[in-house]
Design a protein around this motif. Sequence first.
Motif, PDB file in Angstrom:
ATOM      1  N   GLY A  75      -7.342  -1.198  -6.298  1.00 60.61           N
ATOM      2  CA  GLY A  75      -8.123  -0.164  -6.960  1.00 60.61           C
ATOM      3  C   GLY A  75      -8.092   1.148  -6.204  1.00 60.61           C
ATOM      4  N   THR A  76      -7.226   1.238  -5.192  1.00 57.45           N
ATOM      5  CA  THR A  76      -7.185   2.487  -4.430  1.00 57.45           C
ATOM      6  C   THR A  76      -5.793   3.107  -4.485  1.00 57.45           C
ATOM      7  N   PHE A  77      -5.705   4.356  -4.061  1.00 57.93           N
ATOM      8  CA  PHE A  77      -4.421   5.027  -3.902  1.00 57.93           C
ATOM      9  C   PHE A  77      -4.509   5.775  -2.585  1.00 57.93           C
ATOM     10  N   LEU A  78      -3.621   5.449  -1.658  1.00 60.00           N
ATOM     11  CA  LEU A  78      -3.676   6.043  -0.321  1.00 60.00           C
ATOM     12  C   LEU A  78      -5.061   5.831   0.291  1.00 60.00           C
ATOM     13  N   GLY A  79      -5.664   4.694  -0.038  1.00 65.25           N
ATOM     14  CA  GLY A  79      -6.936   4.366   0.582  1.00 65.25           C
ATOM     15  C   GLY A  79      -8.145   4.901  -0.161  1.00 65.25           C
ATOM     16  N   HIS A  80      -7.917   5.812  -1.109  1.00 68.64           N
ATOM     17  CA  HIS A  80      -9.068   6.359  -1.847  1.00 68.64           C
ATOM     18  C   HIS A  80      -9.280   5.593  -3.146  1.00 68.64           C
ATOM     19  N   GLN A  81     -10.517   5.262  -3.417  1.00 71.33           N
ATOM     20  CA  GLN A  81     -10.853   4.534  -4.634  1.00 71.33           C
ATOM     21  C   GLN A  81     -10.476   5.354  -5.854  1.00 71.33           C
ATOM     22  N   VAL A  82      -9.652   4.800  -6.738  1.00 73.06           N
ATOM     23  CA  VAL A  82      -9.352   5.546  -7.965  1.00 73.06           C
ATOM     24  C   VAL A  82      -9.803   4.812  -9.216  1.00 73.06           C
ATOM     25  N   MET A  83     -10.012   3.512  -9.067  1.00 70.55           N
ATOM     26  CA  MET A  83     -10.488   2.755 -10.213  1.00 70.55           C
ATOM     27  C   MET A  83     -11.995   2.625 -10.104  1.00 70.55           C
ATOM     28  N   PRO A 120     -10.050  -5.950  -8.954  1.00 66.40           N
ATOM     29  CA  PRO A 120      -8.654  -5.840  -8.506  1.00 66.40           C
ATOM     30  C   PRO A 120      -7.846  -7.095  -8.793  1.00 66.40           C
ATOM     31  N   TRP A 121      -6.587  -6.898  -9.129  1.00 62.70           N
ATOM     32  CA  TRP A 121      -5.685  -8.028  -9.365  1.00 62.70           C
ATOM     33  C   TRP A 121      -5.076  -8.406  -8.013  1.00 62.70           C
ATOM     34  N   ILE A 122      -5.758  -9.324  -7.315  1.00 60.41           N
ATOM     35  CA  ILE A 122      -5.315  -9.659  -5.964  1.00 60.41           C
ATOM     36  C   ILE A 122      -3.848 -10.058  -5.909  1.00 60.41           C
ATOM     37  N   ILE A 123      -3.374 -10.641  -6.991  1.00 56.58           N
ATOM     38  CA  ILE A 123      -2.000 -11.126  -6.972  1.00 56.58           C
ATOM     39  C   ILE A 123      -1.013 -10.020  -6.645  1.00 56.58           C
ATOM     40  N   MET A 124      -1.426  -8.764  -6.967  1.00 54.35           N
ATOM     41  CA  MET A 124      -0.527  -7.659  -6.714  1.00 54.35           C
ATOM     42  C   MET A 124      -0.250  -7.458  -5.229  1.00 54.35           C
ATOM     43  N   ILE A 125      -1.231  -7.839  -4.402  1.00 50.19           N
ATOM     44  CA  ILE A 125      -1.049  -7.662  -2.969  1.00 50.19           C
ATOM     45  C   ILE A 125      -0.249  -8.811  -2.388  1.00 50.19           C
ATOM     46  N   LEU A 126      -0.292  -9.941  -3.086  1.00 56.06           N
ATOM     47  CA  LEU A 126       0.438 -11.108  -2.600  1.00 56.06           C
ATOM     48  C   LEU A 126       1.924 -10.963  -2.891  1.00 56.06           C
ATOM     49  N   ALA A 157       0.859  -1.181   0.000  1.00 54.81           N
ATOM     50  CA  ALA A 157       0.000   0.000   0.000  1.00 54.81           C
ATOM     51  C   ALA A 157       0.893   1.228   0.000  1.00 54.81           C
ATOM     52  N   VAL A 158       0.435   2.296  -0.654  1.00 59.80           N
ATOM     53  CA  VAL A 158       1.271   3.482  -0.809  1.00 59.80           C
ATOM     54  C   VAL A 158       1.660   4.076   0.546  1.00 59.80           C
ATOM     55  N   ALA A 204      11.494   4.881  -5.571  1.00 60.41           N
ATOM     56  CA  ALA A 204      11.330   3.468  -5.928  1.00 60.41           C
ATOM     57  C   ALA A 204      10.155   2.864  -5.176  1.00 60.41           C
ATOM     58  N   LEU A 205      10.071   3.151  -3.871  1.00 60.13           N
ATOM     59  CA  LEU A 205       8.971   2.610  -3.075  1.00 60.13           C
ATOM     60  C   LEU A 205       7.629   3.143  -3.577  1.00 60.13           C
ATOM     61  N   LEU A 206       7.604   4.443  -3.932  1.00 62.41           N
ATOM     62  CA  LEU A 206       6.372   5.049  -4.418  1.00 62.41           C
ATOM     63  C   LEU A 206       5.895   4.376  -5.699  1.00 62.41           C
ATOM     64  N   VAL A 207       6.831   4.190  -6.633  1.00 56.14           N
ATOM     65  CA  VAL A 207       6.451   3.582  -7.913  1.00 56.14           C
ATOM     66  C   VAL A 207       5.891   2.187  -7.677  1.00 56.14           C
ATOM     67  N   LEU A 208       6.636   1.386  -6.947  1.00 54.41           N
ATOM     68  CA  LEU A 208       6.214  -0.002  -6.726  1.00 54.41           C
ATOM     69  C   LEU A 208       4.898  -0.075  -5.957  1.00 54.41           C
ATOM     70  N   SER A 209       4.771   0.713  -4.885  1.00 60.87           N
ATOM     71  CA  SER A 209       3.552   0.621  -4.085  1.00 60.87           C
ATOM     72  C   SER A 209       2.347   1.191  -4.819  1.00 60.87           C
ATOM     73  N   SER A 210       2.566   2.213  -5.658  1.00 60.27           N
ATOM     74  CA  SER A 210       1.436   2.744  -6.419  1.00 60.27           C
ATOM     75  C   SER A 210       0.907   1.678  -7.357  1.00 60.27           C
ATOM     76  N   ILE A 211       1.809   1.038  -8.096  1.00 60.03           N
ATOM     77  CA  ILE A 211       1.383  -0.007  -9.018  1.00 60.03           C
ATOM     78  C   ILE A 211       0.632  -1.094  -8.260  1.00 60.03           C
ATOM     79  N   ARG A 212       1.211  -1.517  -7.134  1.00 60.63           N
ATOM     80  CA  ARG A 212       0.589  -2.629  -6.410  1.00 60.63           C
ATOM     81  C   ARG A 212      -0.753  -2.236  -5.811  1.00 60.63           C
ATOM     82  N   GLU A 213      -0.858  -1.008  -5.280  1.00 62.02           N
ATOM     83  CA  GLU A 213      -2.122  -0.652  -4.652  1.00 62.02           C
ATOM     84  C   GLU A 213      -3.208  -0.381  -5.680  1.00 62.02           C
ATOM     85  N   ILE A 214      -2.848   0.357  -6.743  1.00 60.71           N
ATOM     86  CA  ILE A 214      -3.859   0.687  -7.747  1.00 60.71           C
ATOM     87  C   ILE A 214      -4.363  -0.566  -8.450  1.00 60.71           C
TER      88      ILE A 214
END
Lengths: 204, 191, 201
Positions: free
Chosen positions: A157-165, A171-177, A36-37, A143-153
């Motif tokens: 589907g959120t960014f900093l907890g806010h729905q953006v999608m 959501p691609w759950i695999i991104m959180i795994l 998460a971001v 680097a952390l921002l780029v990676l966490s943004s991709i993974r969270e969005i």
Amino acid sequence: MPSKSAGAEYIKGLWEENPVFRQLLGMCPTLAVTNAVINGIAMGLATSFVLILSSVVVSSIKKLIPSQVRIASYIVIIATFVTIADRFMAAFFPPISKSLGPYIPLIVVNCIILGRQEAFSSKNSVGRSLVDALGMSTGFILALLVLSSIREILGMGTFLGHQVMGAWFKPWIIMILPAGAFITLGILLAVALVIESKTKKRKT
Amino acid sequence: MELITLFIAAILVNNFVLYYFLGICPFLGVSKKIDSAFSMGLAVTFVMTLTAVVSWMINHWILIPYNLDYLQIVSFILVIAALVQLVEMFIRKISPPLYQALGIYLPLITTNCAIMGLALLAALKDYGFAKTVVFGVGSGLGFTLAIVLMAGIREQLDLADVPEPLKGAGIALIVAGIMALAFTGFSGMIN
Amino acid sequence: MNLSARMIVVLTTVGLISGSLMAVVGMLTKDRIALNRQQEIEAAILEVVPGTDTSEELFAEKNFTIYGGKNRDGNLIGYAVYTSGTGFQDIISLMFGTDPNITKINSLSILEQKETPGLGAKITDKELFLKFWDNKNTGSALSLRKPAVRSQDELAANEVNTITGATISSDKVLSIVNQSLEKLKQIKQAGKLISEDNDAE
């Protein structure tokens, strides 16, 4: 070696010598806390705190420390700042401290920090070491921002907890795994190499 | 019985590399050949077990009774650094060929986040002595399993036609991702 | 000063300064950290034993704590059990509240979990999982209804709803709660839940 200007000393940390994408250091936290971001940002700031202060301290006392005990001294200095960061977060930001778990104390073995002391702070002035640390920190946070943004969005589907999608997005759950973290970083490293070689081609 | 499930969980369900993301540097750096990967894995397991024992003792006999929790990070890392030095000296005396084989891996173990991670996680989960030791051995073996599997795959990858930008760390990470995905299949094993 | 002496002096100085710095920070943050912990527990107790004004720790064992919730007049209005157990992926930490006679569960609250996001992690969702635990009868062990049903009315008094796609996580929560309920009843029967103010059990 020609002396770099302060600006160049700072900028190199962002791309050319980016600790994660180019030097391949500090990958453990990069993978672990970028689900998460907000976690990525918190880890980035905590690591920067430790890196900047350690570099300044090490550079200030570099002439006083005999070479044989330098690693031990660096470790103690770094551990002190990590402990301060850890206690501070547990006291004032308990939910983030909980999500980050053991990864804040693990900053003490983040190769970026010890690496920087050995490679730079112990051989450069306090001013230069400060700028170098600032550059590396910014690069790490980026680097952390780029990676966490991709993974969270993509993963929630959120960014900093806010729905953006929109609602259409599943959501691609695999991104959180863990798998998502590994694969995304692998692809980003490849992308960094491609960009690097393209810019090299343009220069020659 | 609980110790056995903890042991299996440490190797498969909560694998140090593929679940906790610890030990990535050696995982990527030393996994090019199976025998060096195996040696690294064993060295790490050995140091992990020792660290588990010593960190537990320091935590429960000194830090907690005297309210010195804030010294946990610094004492753990110093213990690890000292243990690695001792192990290095010990191996050099006892078995010079083994020392040659492990060579430069030993000092590298100090900054291996897996060892520090082990000490911290065991303390965080408040394990008793027996559980801490089992956790140490299990996690070390889990690390060894992951790194040897990775080496096996990479030895094959060397012969494959990997796109230039992905060569090295890139493809290794993607392989690790697929391995992590496979290991997720072990979840839910433990009762 | 020769080298050895210098090494010792440097290491000792670095050690002392660092140690003192950490000690100071440790002291300054200690109370705050303990307070955070306490507030977290109290908020959880309030959630599972509604109407709690003060709470008291009645029984504490490693990984199993029973709190008594008291209303403003000091009367015991329920028990809150705080415990954890193995989940699908990692440890699940939870708290549930019961009435003083342990006949039903007030509600369940999941405090910490590392289940699969989007699937097992739904055990923290009120609408999808937790609401089915409200006011469940604890006369006999609770059981899990699979496949999941749409509304509360379809569930028996001691049945809870599973989460589609996350039956194992749901089941793990169920075993933790069932085992804890058993333990709670045993401890109460053994007369170990004595409050400090000598309230009737």
